[in-house]
Design an enzyme around this catalytic site. Structure first.
Site, short mmCIF file in Angstrom:
data_model
loop_
_atom_site.label_atom_id
_atom_site.label_comp_id
_atom_site.label_asym_id
_atom_site.label_seq_id
_atom_site.Cartn_x
_atom_site.Cartn_y
_atom_site.Cartn_z
N CYS C 116 0.88 -1.17 0.00
CA CYS C 116 0.00 0.00 0.00
C CYS C 116 0.91 1.22 0.00
O CYS C 116 1.50 1.54 1.03
CB CYS C 116 -0.92 0.01 1.22
SG CYS C 116 -1.83 1.55 1.40
N CYS C 119 -0.64 4.45 2.21
CA CYS C 119 -0.70 4.39 3.68
C CYS C 119 -0.18 3.03 4.11
O CYS C 119 1.00 2.74 3.87
CB CYS C 119 -2.08 4.74 4.22
SG CYS C 119 -3.48 3.96 3.39
N SER C 120 -1.00 2.19 4.68
CA SER C 120 -0.51 0.87 5.09
C SER C 120 -1.65 -0.14 5.09
O SER C 120 -1.74 -0.98 5.97
CB SER C 120 0.16 0.94 6.46
OG SER C 120 -0.68 1.58 7.39
N CYS C 121 -2.53 -0.06 4.10
CA CYS C 121 -3.64 -1.02 3.99
C CYS C 121 -3.10 -2.44 3.95
O CYS C 121 -2.12 -2.72 3.25
CB CYS C 121 -4.43 -0.75 2.71
SG CYS C 121 -5.15 0.90 2.65
#
Lengths: 112, 89, 212
Positions: C116, C119-121
């Site tokens: 991702c 962000c940090s999905c």
């Protein structure tokens, strides 16, 4: 936080960066609680994951570099809850002041 | 939506979910995912309209040009319809 | 308190990090304050928060590994998993909430890797919380441009004959990789196969362990 093309700091795909650091850590109780508050508050419709991200992005690159992941998250959760009118800055400030007097460690301040 | 699409190259400020490295790049629709609330409205507490979401596949050659590590490797990303321009195939 | 953490063990029985007793920080104070305000105002309860932590602690890569092992041993399940990752995971009894899961399959010619960049999905409702490196600038920035170099830093060197497919989780979908079943595992049970499936194999930064 935005370069001359309009690209924002968090939009980092393809940029130069250093080597991978494979180090990992277990999460602290307070970090797990931040995660839980985000899930529960968004499930109540108080904000969305996009609202969470928007506040994280607006905090800027300095926050990304200087704060831990869940420090940024609790700051964003707070921003969103304030915007939703869940509590006032005054209420938050008074309670934080009270909590700081309870002790010098997380355990003492959180009463467990 | 056409099979071939180009990602719009606009650079507005604010919360968007279209990565900068894909803007202006051409890819093919890998699959259609259905409608999802527009994140650009959700982020600001607006009533979010449903928008069609697609998975778009790009070649690394298209994204990075001669700098691609391996031109035939590919990258898939989810892009909302309002960020896509249909191309004639 | 319905859920007492003063024994310094997490709900899953693991010790919390020692910084639970390190000097109190501003952000920890904010967390306590927000949590208490949400409870006082009746928006949530201490029990709900504890239950949510328990639910998150209960999720781990072992859940995803069971899904992968089932796909390796049951062709009909594999077809359902590739068609609808969420439905197939729920079919196995996993509480994945609203997770919209797409499963991407490695073949002799294709290797998939998940990221991702914005962000940090991460497929957290199946695999638990992401590793730290998944959220770093180094991984997010580089894996879309030089996946082969990044995978090599994880110890995974792929020949040019294998095409890499990078998947950037930019919107509402989350992804796991269905790695290829290791050679020489024909005799293994589904449970033994699951033991070979690592978290990194499901992110695409690794491969399953070889049969013992």
């Amino acid at each position: 936080m935005t370069d001359t093309t309009g690209r924002r700091w968090h939009d980092m795909g393809g940029l130069d960066a250093g080597p991978l650091d494979p180090a990992e850590h277990d999460f602290a109780l307070w970090e797990k609680r931040v995660d839980a508050l985000m899930v529960l508050a968004s499930a109540k419709g108080l904000f969305t994951v996009d609202g969470l991200r928007r506040a994280l992005e607006d905090m800027g690159e300095e926050a990304f570099e200087s704060m831990s992941y869940y420090e940024r998250w609790i700051a964003s959760v707070n921003q969103n809850l304030l915007e939703a009118g869940v509590y006032s800055i005054e209420e938050l400030g008074a309670r934080m002041e009270d909590i700081s007097k309870r002790g010098t460690t997380y355990s003492e301040a959180a009463n467990g | 939506m056409a099979d071939r699409v180009r990602v719009r190259a606009m650079m507005p400020p604010g919360h968007v979910r279209t990565p900068a490295y894909l803007r202006g790049k051409t890819g093919i629709i890998e699959r259609s995912l259905g409608d999802y609330p527009n994140p650009e409205q959700l982020a600001y507490r607006q009533r979010a309209e449903p928008r069609a979401l697609y998975r778009v596949r790009f070649s690394m050659a298209e994204i990075w040009g001669a700098a691609a590590e391996n031109p035939d490797d590919t990258l898939d990303a989810e892009i909302f319809a309002h960020w896509l321009e249909p191309l004639e195939s | 308190m319905p859920h007492d953490h003063t024994d310094h063990l997490s709900p899953s029985g693991h010790p919390f990090r020692p910084d639970n007793d390190a000097p109190l920080t501003y952000w920890q104070v904010m967390e306590i304050a927000i949590r208490e305000l949400l409870i006082v105002k009746g928006i949530t309860t201490a029990a709900d928060i504890a239950a949510q932590i328990d639910a998150m602690d209960a999720r781990s890569p072992a859940d995803g590994a069971k899904v992968v092992a089932r796909a390796w041993t049951d062709p009909a399940f594999k077809a359902r998993l590739l068609a609808n990752g969420s439905a197939a995971s729920r079919e196995m009894g996993f509480d994945i909430g609203s997770l919209r899961l797409i499963v991407v399959e490695n073949t002799p010619h294709i290797h998939n890797v998940i990221v991702c960049t914005l962000c940090s999905c991460y497929p957290r409702n199946l695999l638990g919380l992401p590793p730290d490196w998944y959220k770093t600038r180094a991984y997010r920035s580089r894996v879309v441009r030089e996946p082969r170099k990044v995978l090599a830093e994880f110890g995974l060197v792929l020949p040019d004959s294998i095409r890499i497919r990078v998947h950037d989780s930019t919107a509402d979908m989350r992804y796991i990789v269905l790695p290829a079943r290791p050679a020489g595992t024909e005799e293994l049970s589904e449970a033994d196969l699951a033991d070979l499936v690592t978290r990194d194999a499901m992110i695409g930064t690794g491969l399953p362990k070889a049969a013992a």
